[in-house]
Scaffold this motif. Sequence first.
Motif, short mmCIF file in Angstrom:
data_model
loop_
_atom_site.label_atom_id
_atom_site.label_comp_id
_atom_site.label_asym_id
_atom_site.label_seq_id
_atom_site.Cartn_x
_atom_site.Cartn_y
_atom_site.Cartn_z
N UNK A 242 48.87 1.56 24.13
CA UNK A 242 47.89 1.15 25.14
C UNK A 242 46.75 2.16 25.18
N UNK A 243 45.64 1.72 25.75
CA UNK A 243 44.50 2.63 25.93
C UNK A 243 44.85 3.72 26.93
N UNK A 244 45.79 3.45 27.82
CA UNK A 244 46.23 4.50 28.74
C UNK A 244 46.84 5.66 27.99
N UNK A 250 44.05 12.32 25.27
CA UNK A 250 42.77 13.02 25.23
C UNK A 250 42.60 13.90 26.46
N UNK A 251 43.12 13.46 27.60
CA UNK A 251 43.03 14.28 28.81
C UNK A 251 43.79 15.59 28.62
N UNK A 405 40.71 9.97 31.95
CA UNK A 405 41.22 10.48 33.22
C UNK A 405 42.71 10.76 33.10
N UNK A 406 43.24 11.47 34.08
CA UNK A 406 44.66 11.82 34.06
C UNK A 406 45.55 10.61 34.26
N UNK A 407 45.03 9.57 34.93
CA UNK A 407 45.87 8.41 35.26
C UNK A 407 45.68 7.23 34.32
N UNK A 408 45.15 7.45 33.14
CA UNK A 408 45.12 6.36 32.16
C UNK A 408 43.75 5.87 31.76
#
Length: 645
Positions: A242-244, A250-251, A405-408
């Motif tokens: 997933x992109x998340x 990356x985060x 971001x940290x959440x996905x």
Amino acid sequence: MKNQMKKLIIFIGIINLCAGLVFAEDAQQSFEEKHQDKDVIFLEYGETIKVREDWSYRREEHKKLKIIKEEARSMGEIPIPYDKERDRIVEISAYTTTPDGKKHRYTKTNDISPYASYPIYSNAMVKMVTMPEVNVGSVIEYKVVIESRGSQIKNAFWEELSLTSNVPAKLFKITLILPKKLDIQYKEFNLNHKPKITQNHTTITYAWEIADVYDERKAEDYVPPPRVEDWMEGVEFSSIKSWKDISRWYYALVQKNLKITPDIEAMAEKAIVGKVALKDKARSILEYIQDNFRYVSMSLGPYSLEPHPTDQVFKNKYGDCKDLSLLCVAMLKVAGIDSNIALFRDEFSITDPRHDLPIPALFDHAIVSVKDEKGGSFYVDPQLKGYDIEEYPLYYQNAYTFVITADGGKFERLPMFPEERAYARRDINTVINSDGSALSEVTSLWSLDTSIETREQLKSLDNTQKEDFYQRLNAMLSDGGEVLERRWENFDARYGRLKSYIKVRRRDAYLVSDDMIILDVAGYQREIEFTKDKRENPIFYPGDTCDESVAAYQVPKGFRVLSLPKDFEKDIGFLSIKREYKRDKDKVTIREVTRQKRIEIPSEEYPRVKEFFDKLPSETQQRIVLRRTKSWRQKLKEIWAIIKQ
């Protein structure tokens, strides 16, 4: 070195194309006869990728191409890009076969570092293979085998294949062998030619083998941005679920490399001294980075995803887009401003990435998403010199972003720009003398992009080059006249539009004949793109723009306006033109407004568009006629002559 890099760029653009899958219909001509008008053709295009269970892979390329025209002789050097840390070239076999049938082995290989001046990018390498006897009719054949440890993302693999090309290929062969254990996803886009899929107990193989491959569609201007339903056929492979997952990965890299040293902290605090508003602080930090760091052009790719540590970038005083963006994030953090890295791609390069498998290399640039005081956000880009906060080049309009971001993470788009963003105006005041000479004053408000480009260009020129620039500008604005005065407004400013003024005297500006002066009002030139008989794609202009011109003519003493054209307004949807004439005693004013709109016109309506542009030059070419007034003595003399007759 420059010539080698130029050849590298040209050649990579050709050899890495996956040929389009269009079968030949004319069996009476040979493959080479059908494509004898091309510069080069592929006799064979082959590639095999075998992924192992430890995520390493072996890539084999086999290319065989024929030189058809002199323009393709520059392909005597074969570039093989690789990453010296992750890749190992284990085999190179290359030779040229001349028209007499003789084979000539490659003469040498040379490893080149495209970023030799920038040590932190030293892993990016190109092996140049020099080929002999590359002439018209020669055939270049080579095989390259690369063993790779895998991508920068641990335990991940992805691959994009665009199954279209404007380079003809006689035989197209491509194979991917993937371990079942890795569960690599596969997705098709408008695929007309399905792969042959085979499996055994450990692997799944996707293979294409197509004869006579070519996509004959010709490029057209004014085409819409790509949409999934219109996208050329292709496939994607990705093990990322997933992109998340991409955002979280990356985060973690951002947190790992976000190092705020005392020097960085001190410089950030110095940059924002006296600044209170959030955007003022952000602007000062951007200006510091732009003024003190060199940009290195290195797009996001399989081996160039991770940003370098900010302390290293700060010390070296150079970086690519992701390095400078992360340094910006670090300095904004010192200023108490929250921000995130955002991956970027303009809207004409990809479709909506939410339709794609998770592939980080779909994005080719990194910018920064900054949180404002009201809970919203705006974008900044350390590369955009001359653009103020929330100002962007026109091609940034509606671009795709993926904010890390940290959440996905989250997908966003840059805003659409209003018409005022691309507004430009020109005011011309001309005093015409009775002998046809004229004195003109031209004041121009330049568009934002042109202002920034001109300002930045002039900063890079020495005094001699600047004077040459001014002379060329004078010639363009003065229409061959004598420049009496010239000045700029806002030229030394960092932001904003340029405003220029030029005063010009033209001795033979207008022809005086039979006591008349003709003022020609130029018509619109027809667009070359709309002279063709047919069109395949819809017609689309990407943005809203407005150009305004106001020209005032002082009628010379002893003349009067004999003929004044009628106002007109023409509109074809994506282009509208309005011209108005006003006469006030001895002055004539022409106001003209040209607008372009972001609108799509179906290809079926092309005949109407073509007719519009066919007529446009003649319908917009107009003239004002001034005639010398006669004194009472002249009039009496004419009357007396008539009586005598």
